[in-house]
Write an enzyme that holds these catalytic residues in place. Structure first.
Site, PDB file in Angstrom:
ATOM      1  N   HIS A 283     -12.890 -11.922  38.407  1.00  0.00           N
ATOM      2  CA  HIS A 283     -11.880 -12.113  37.490  1.00  0.00           C
ATOM      3  C   HIS A 283     -12.440 -13.529  36.683  1.00  0.00           C
ATOM      4  O   HIS A 283     -12.654 -13.785  35.470  1.00  0.00           O
ATOM      5  CB  HIS A 283     -10.391 -12.378  37.820  1.00  0.00           C
TER       6      HIS A 283
ATOM      7  N   HIS B  18      -7.862 -12.299  28.708  1.00  0.00           N
ATOM      8  CA  HIS B  18      -7.054 -11.375  29.568  1.00  0.00           C
ATOM      9  C   HIS B  18      -7.129 -10.258  28.856  1.00  0.00           C
ATOM     10  O   HIS B  18      -6.950 -10.133  27.502  1.00  0.00           O
ATOM     11  CB  HIS B  18      -5.771 -11.654  30.047  1.00  0.00           C
TER      12      HIS B  18
END
Length: 351
Positions: free
Chosen positions: A259, A269
């Site tokens: 991530h 995101h």
């Protein structure tokens, strides 16, 4: 600047105002001080309702960019600004849009997540696609492709609960995921000072304006291109194998690393819950394989790896090498082909 946050479950909601006010003062905006069994008490709250504890939800939504600042004064009144913020939050996180503090919404706020604002009051500052999102200005590593980025681990700021080999292998797998789909490769450098991506584990205030807050708080944060800083909280229970690490609070290092590398490359995101770049990750969960949304997002910044092949073949090509999740499973296609071939032959015989 980005950091994964685990929202701490604190003493019961039914407490004295003095205690809750003290918690409100000391509790970070990224944490919700409520027990699971008290979530139901907020369900019927609507505009005009005054209920002890609403202020913390206002701080939370303000912290993550869903409502404007309240001038640092957060009351326990459910006002129209708060309702708008809840609706925006529910839309962005893929929840049912109720404009209420329903159980699904409150539960979502209480799971681990990345600390970057999911949205801003000026959406034109972000380049928004159907799902994935970039940082303001759409920054990327600007040198010509194909490109090699060097990374190194801090010689001082590391942890000892995992071996250096385990940490290196987890990051190697994470870097490989991204390198498989874009013309960017990653090579570990010996010189930490000259590496383009600098990885380290830190305790508390470590000089970047975003101090870590210990166990069950901020997990990690990173910076958009071309900063290259990737910081993890040394106080957390990092794991590379949940069969070995039994703690209920264990966090998968490879998932967080994957991530954060996405942020390092320039992705913000995604609203796709299966994507690596979705902001939430539960303890003892693993989500380290790239989703098609992650792939589309990063390829829109850097183009495609020449060896990358779209379609169902990609999964079979990369699965043995910790590859990406993409397309239809090869076995499913084969099974479908056999079924329809058999059906076609049977029909021909019957006719």
């Amino acid at each position: 600047m980005f950091f994964f946050t685990l929202l701490f479950i604190s003493p019961p909601h039914i407490v004295s105002r003095t205690i809750l006010d003290h918690q409100a003062f000391t509790q970070p905006a990224t944490k919700i001080a409520i027990k699971n069994h008290n979530i139901q008490s907020f369900i019927n709250a609507g505009i005009g309702t005054k209920m002890l504890g609403i202020a913390q939800f206002k701080r939370y939504l303000t912290r993550f960019g869903y409502i404007p600042m309240y001038n640092n004064t957060f009351t326990d009144e459910f006002d129209d600004k708060f309702e708008v913020g809840l609706i925006r939050y529910q839309q962005r996180l893929g929840l049912q849009v109720t404009g209420k503090l329903d159980s699904n919404t409150v539960s979502q706020m209480m799971i681990p997540r990345c600390g970057v604002s999911d949205t801003t009051t000026h959406n034109n500052h972000h380049h928004i696609t159907k799902h994935f999102m970039y940082f303001p200005g759409k920054p990327r590593w600007s040198r010509p492709m194909p490109r090699t980025l060097t990374y190194a681990f801090s010689p001082v700021n590391m942890i000892h609960s995992l071996s250096m080999l385990e940490i290196r292998e987890a990051f190697q797998r994470a870097f490989f995921k991204w390198a498989s789909v874009i013309p960017v490769s990653f090579v570990e450098a010996e010189d930490y000072g000259f590496a383009e991506i600098k990885i380290g584990f830190y305790i508390g205030d470590h000089g970047d304006g975003e101090p870590f807050d210990g166990v069950l708080g901020v997990l990690a944060h990173s910076f958009s291109p071309e900063s290259g800083r990737l910081h993890l909280d040394a106080a957390e229970t990092w794991a590379v194998d949940f069969g070995v690490t039994k703690s209920e609070m264990a966090v998968d290092l490879e998932s967080v690393a994957t991530h954060e590398i996405g942020h390092i490359l320039g992705l913000s995101h995604s609203s796709v819950k299966e994507a690596v770049m979705y902001p939430s990750l539960r303890p003892r969960d693993k989500r380290a394989n790239l989703n098609i949304d992650d792939i589309k997002g990063v390829q829109s910044l850097y183009g495609s790896n020449p060896k990358f092949r779209s379609g169902w073949l990609l999964e079979s090509d990369l699965s043995a090498n910790q590859g990406v999740q993409f397309g239809v499973k090869p076995l499913s296609l084969v099974a479908s082909f056999i079924f329809f071939s058999f059906a076609h032959t049977l029909c021909a015989c019957l006719s």
